[in-house]
Design an enzyme around this catalytic site. Sequence first.
Site, PDB file in Angstrom:
ATOM      1  N   GLU A   1     -26.287 -15.759   5.641  1.00 25.98           N
ATOM      2  CA  GLU A   1     -26.633 -14.394   6.039  1.00 25.98           C
ATOM      3  C   GLU A   1     -27.333 -14.419   7.395  1.00 25.98           C
ATOM      4  O   GLU A   1     -27.820 -15.464   7.850  1.00 25.98           O
ATOM      5  CB  GLU A   1     -27.573 -13.775   5.003  1.00 25.98           C
TER       6      GLU A   1
ATOM      7  N   LYS B   1     -23.691  -6.450   0.176  1.00 19.50           N
ATOM      8  CA  LYS B   1     -24.326  -6.470  -1.147  1.00 19.50           C
ATOM      9  C   LYS B   1     -25.792  -6.078  -1.092  1.00 19.50           C
ATOM     10  O   LYS B   1     -26.320  -5.482  -2.031  1.00 19.50           O
ATOM     11  CB  LYS B   1     -24.164  -7.843  -1.808  1.00 19.50           C
TER      12      LYS B   1
ATOM     13  N   ASP C   1     -29.792 -13.265  -1.849  1.00 21.59           N
ATOM     14  CA  ASP C   1     -28.384 -12.873  -1.742  1.00 21.59           C
ATOM     15  C   ASP C   1     -27.694 -12.977  -3.110  1.00 21.59           C
ATOM     16  O   ASP C   1     -26.964 -12.064  -3.523  1.00 21.59           O
ATOM     17  CB  ASP C   1     -27.691 -13.774  -0.706  1.00 21.59           C
TER      18      ASP C   1
ATOM     19  N   ALA D   1       0.821  -1.228   0.000  1.00 20.44           N
ATOM     20  CA  ALA D   1       0.000   0.000   0.000  1.00 20.44           C
ATOM     21  C   ALA D   1       0.846   1.265   0.000  1.00 20.44           C
ATOM     22  O   ALA D   1       0.368   2.338  -0.359  1.00 20.44           O
ATOM     23  CB  ALA D   1      -0.920  -0.007   1.221  1.00 20.44           C
TER      24      ALA D   1
ATOM     25  N   LYS E   1     -25.988  -9.933  -5.582  1.00 22.45           N
ATOM     26  CA  LYS E   1     -24.659  -9.984  -6.210  1.00 22.45           C
ATOM     27  C   LYS E   1     -24.765  -9.893  -7.739  1.00 22.45           C
ATOM     28  O   LYS E   1     -23.969  -9.208  -8.387  1.00 22.45           O
ATOM     29  CB  LYS E   1     -23.939 -11.269  -5.787  1.00 22.45           C
TER      30      LYS E   1
ATOM     31  N   GLU F   1     -15.451  -4.954  -3.068  1.00 25.66           N
ATOM     32  CA  GLU F   1     -14.998  -6.239  -3.627  1.00 25.66           C
ATOM     33  C   GLU F   1     -15.601  -7.426  -2.877  1.00 25.66           C
ATOM     34  O   GLU F   1     -15.975  -8.443  -3.475  1.00 25.66           O
ATOM     35  CB  GLU F   1     -13.467  -6.313  -3.577  1.00 25.66           C
TER      36      GLU F   1
ATOM     37  N   GLY G   1     -17.052 -16.788   4.350  1.00 26.43           N
ATOM     38  CA  GLY G   1     -16.178 -17.140   5.465  1.00 26.43           C
ATOM     39  C   GLY G   1     -15.307 -15.965   5.874  1.00 26.43           C
ATOM     40  O   GLY G   1     -15.105 -15.016   5.106  1.00 26.43           O
TER      41      GLY G   1
HETATM   42  P1  NDP Z   1     -22.050 -10.892  11.568  1.00 25.90           P
HETATM   43  O1  NDP Z   1     -23.464 -10.935  12.004  1.00 25.90           O
HETATM   44  O2  NDP Z   1     -21.153 -12.015  11.933  1.00 25.90           O
HETATM   45  O3  NDP Z   1     -21.364  -9.542  12.088  1.00 25.90           O
HETATM   46  C1  NDP Z   1     -22.045  -8.329  12.187  1.00 25.90           C
HETATM   47  C2  NDP Z   1     -21.514  -7.627  13.414  1.00 25.90           C
HETATM   48  O4  NDP Z   1     -22.073  -6.305  13.463  1.00 25.90           O
HETATM   49  C3  NDP Z   1     -21.898  -8.323  14.731  1.00 25.90           C
HETATM   50  O5  NDP Z   1     -20.771  -8.419  15.576  1.00 25.90           O
HETATM   51  C4  NDP Z   1     -22.941  -7.386  15.306  1.00 25.90           C
HETATM   52  O6  NDP Z   1     -22.961  -7.370  16.728  1.00 25.90           O
HETATM   53  C5  NDP Z   1     -22.462  -6.057  14.804  1.00 25.90           C
HETATM   54  N1  NDP Z   1     -23.517  -5.034  14.815  1.00 25.90           N
HETATM   55  C6  NDP Z   1     -24.839  -5.169  14.602  1.00 25.90           C
HETATM   56  N2  NDP Z   1     -25.460  -3.975  14.713  1.00 25.90           N
HETATM   57  C7  NDP Z   1     -24.504  -3.074  15.008  1.00 25.90           C
HETATM   58  C8  NDP Z   1     -24.512  -1.669  15.276  1.00 25.90           C
HETATM   59  N3  NDP Z   1     -25.633  -0.947  15.228  1.00 25.90           N
HETATM   60  N4  NDP Z   1     -23.348  -1.064  15.571  1.00 25.90           N
HETATM   61  C9  NDP Z   1     -22.192  -1.770  15.616  1.00 25.90           C
HETATM   62  N5  NDP Z   1     -22.122  -3.117  15.393  1.00 25.90           N
HETATM   63  C10 NDP Z   1     -23.263  -3.750  15.101  1.00 25.90           C
HETATM   64  O7  NDP Z   1     -22.073 -10.680   9.988  1.00 25.90           O
HETATM   65  P2  NDP Z   1     -20.952 -11.077   8.922  1.00 25.90           P
HETATM   66  O8  NDP Z   1     -19.624 -10.682   9.423  1.00 25.90           O
HETATM   67  O9  NDP Z   1     -21.173 -12.459   8.456  1.00 25.90           O
HETATM   68  O10 NDP Z   1     -21.382 -10.148   7.688  1.00 25.90           O
HETATM   69  C11 NDP Z   1     -21.075  -8.770   7.664  1.00 25.90           C
HETATM   70  C12 NDP Z   1     -21.366  -8.250   6.265  1.00 25.90           C
HETATM   71  O11 NDP Z   1     -20.542  -8.943   5.342  1.00 25.90           O
HETATM   72  C13 NDP Z   1     -22.795  -8.469   5.772  1.00 25.90           C
HETATM   73  O12 NDP Z   1     -23.178  -7.393   4.976  1.00 25.90           O
HETATM   74  C14 NDP Z   1     -22.692  -9.742   4.945  1.00 25.90           C
HETATM   75  O13 NDP Z   1     -23.686  -9.828   3.961  1.00 25.90           O
HETATM   76  C15 NDP Z   1     -21.339  -9.531   4.327  1.00 25.90           C
HETATM   77  N6  NDP Z   1     -20.661 -10.732   3.864  1.00 25.90           N
HETATM   78  C16 NDP Z   1     -20.524 -11.796   4.701  1.00 25.90           C
HETATM   79  C17 NDP Z   1     -19.830 -12.895   4.311  1.00 25.90           C
HETATM   80  C18 NDP Z   1     -19.637 -14.081   5.186  1.00 25.90           C
HETATM   81  O14 NDP Z   1     -19.031 -15.063   4.740  1.00 25.90           O
HETATM   82  N7  NDP Z   1     -20.110 -14.060   6.420  1.00 25.90           N
HETATM   83  C19 NDP Z   1     -19.197 -12.966   2.965  1.00 25.90           C
HETATM   84  C20 NDP Z   1     -19.389 -11.770   2.164  1.00 25.90           C
HETATM   85  C21 NDP Z   1     -20.099 -10.709   2.622  1.00 25.90           C
HETATM   86  P3  NDP Z   1     -23.910  -8.423  17.514  1.00 25.90           P
HETATM   87  O15 NDP Z   1     -23.463  -9.774  17.078  1.00 25.90           O
HETATM   88  O16 NDP Z   1     -23.615  -8.124  18.907  1.00 25.90           O
HETATM   89  O17 NDP Z   1     -25.304  -8.112  17.083  1.00 25.90           O
HETATM   90  N1  HSE Z   2     -24.303 -15.747   2.675  1.00 25.18           N
HETATM   91  C1  HSE Z   2     -23.366 -15.537   1.632  1.00 25.18           C
HETATM   92  C2  HSE Z   2     -23.084 -16.859   0.938  1.00 25.18           C
HETATM   93  C3  HSE Z   2     -22.090 -14.975   2.198  1.00 25.18           C
HETATM   94  O1  HSE Z   2     -23.491 -17.903   1.444  1.00 25.18           O
HETATM   95  O2  HSE Z   2     -22.494 -16.844  -0.127  1.00 25.18           O
HETATM   96  C4  HSE Z   2     -21.145 -14.501   1.137  1.00 25.18           C
HETATM   97  O3  HSE Z   2     -21.635 -13.396   0.471  1.00 25.18           O
END
Ligand code: NDP
Ligand code: HSE
Length: 436
Positions: A190, A105, A201, A33, A205, A129, A302
Amino acid sequence: MKPIRVGLLGIGTVGAGTFNVLKRNQEEIRRRAGRGIEIVMVADLDTARATELTGGQCEVVNDANLVVDNPDIDIVVELIGGYGIAKTLVLKAIANGKHVVTANKALLALHGTEIFRAAQEKGVMVAFEAAVAGGIPIIKALREGLSANRIEWVAGIINGTTNFILSEMRDQGLDFDTVLKEAQRLGYAEADPTFDIEGVDAAHKATLMSAIAFGIPVQFDRAHVEGITKLSATDIRYAEQLGYRIKLLGIARRTAAGIELRVHPTLIPARRLIANVEGAMNAVLVQGDAVGATLYYGKGAGAEPTASAVIADLVDITRLATADPEHRVPHLAFQPDAMSDIPVLPMSEVTTSYYLRVCVADQLGVLADITRVLADATISIDAMLQKEPDEGKDHTDIILLTHQTQEKNVDAAIARIEALPTVQGKVTRIRLEQLA
Ligand code: NDP
Ligand code: HSE
């Protein structure tokens, strides 16, 4: 140069992955970077867990507004998900002049036009991305690597959860609910898993890919969305016997009349590479006029695979932060004043091939009746499979594969076939793509 300062919103599956990979590879990333990238502030509802995950190395707050309003933060990474608070926070971060990275997304497929316009006006970047196909750099490939091409179509297995479910059901003979629970445990699904299994979902995408591939606005409301919940083991078996695999595909195709934008279970010839993508893996096939077909394969969900894409965006923004906004890569690949208004076609206007399963009485002339209906609708048959009735049964399945035709022809033919006195119940229709 002093490190770029990042504020993380949400430290769940992807947030924790991002924190860990950035820390583990910080030296390598700094060399790429040109300066360090440091997460200095994290917002999460569960501050105790967030503090434990970050090992006290950055400030942890439970109010995400404190991050987006912090004048010391250069880039906000939104990993909360959904289009409620996430939308408010992203728009506020942009209004505060911060670049944004998001994996969300759903947010961009529904509100992308508003978000990208706000970012354009403010001269900041919104990078996403990770929002499509997890760790696979498909956005970069479509937006930059293939920018010489007129993209003809994009077809992908872009939901890891459903691909995992289909693979495990077929290979392990496990039932739907058991595999879905495992996908949730592994962090693929999700927050609301109906988004995965009902195809929403994947449609989010596909919508984003269609915008980048064809230079059209994001139009999730025009996408045809069908998931895997109505798919039966019987059809998966028949498809195999005919030399096909059933996958949930997201398809965006340019035609003379408009853009096809659709997600549905699809028969694909078993010999195609993409038909052999199993488990939570994703793959996207892109057809460009100059390059031909290119295939992108990798982990679509993941913690760390998705973190890989989030951090690639952080590196891109770090490199470009000082560049004149006019000379950055446009959010949606095409310059904002050069977008196309080519329409997204209604499903009735889509052209594809079909698998039809008809349950019929084992009587003389039944097959002739069905083929006559198809011929009247100008639908040509490509292959056929007729089973002997099971012992003691007086009905059986006829499976027909058709050549390409418009969906409205098939709708009309199915209505007439279902009205035949010898036909029992509904005709099962699954679309078929050769992806040649
Ligand atoms: P998670 O539910 O694991 O994580 C979301 C986090 O956000 C939790 O720790 C939650 O806290 C926190 N949160 C919720 N509300 C608030 C708030 N108001 N302020 C601050 N923190 C908050 O989700 P993922 O990590 O799986 O997914 C995150 C994003 O990434 C989503 O948009 C998903 O679609 C996208 N994504 C996910 C993938 C995957 O493989 N999981 C792959 C590609 C994209 P708490 O748990 O305490 O509610
Ligand atoms: N829920 C989504 C999936 C996460 O199963 O592909 C990645 O975007």
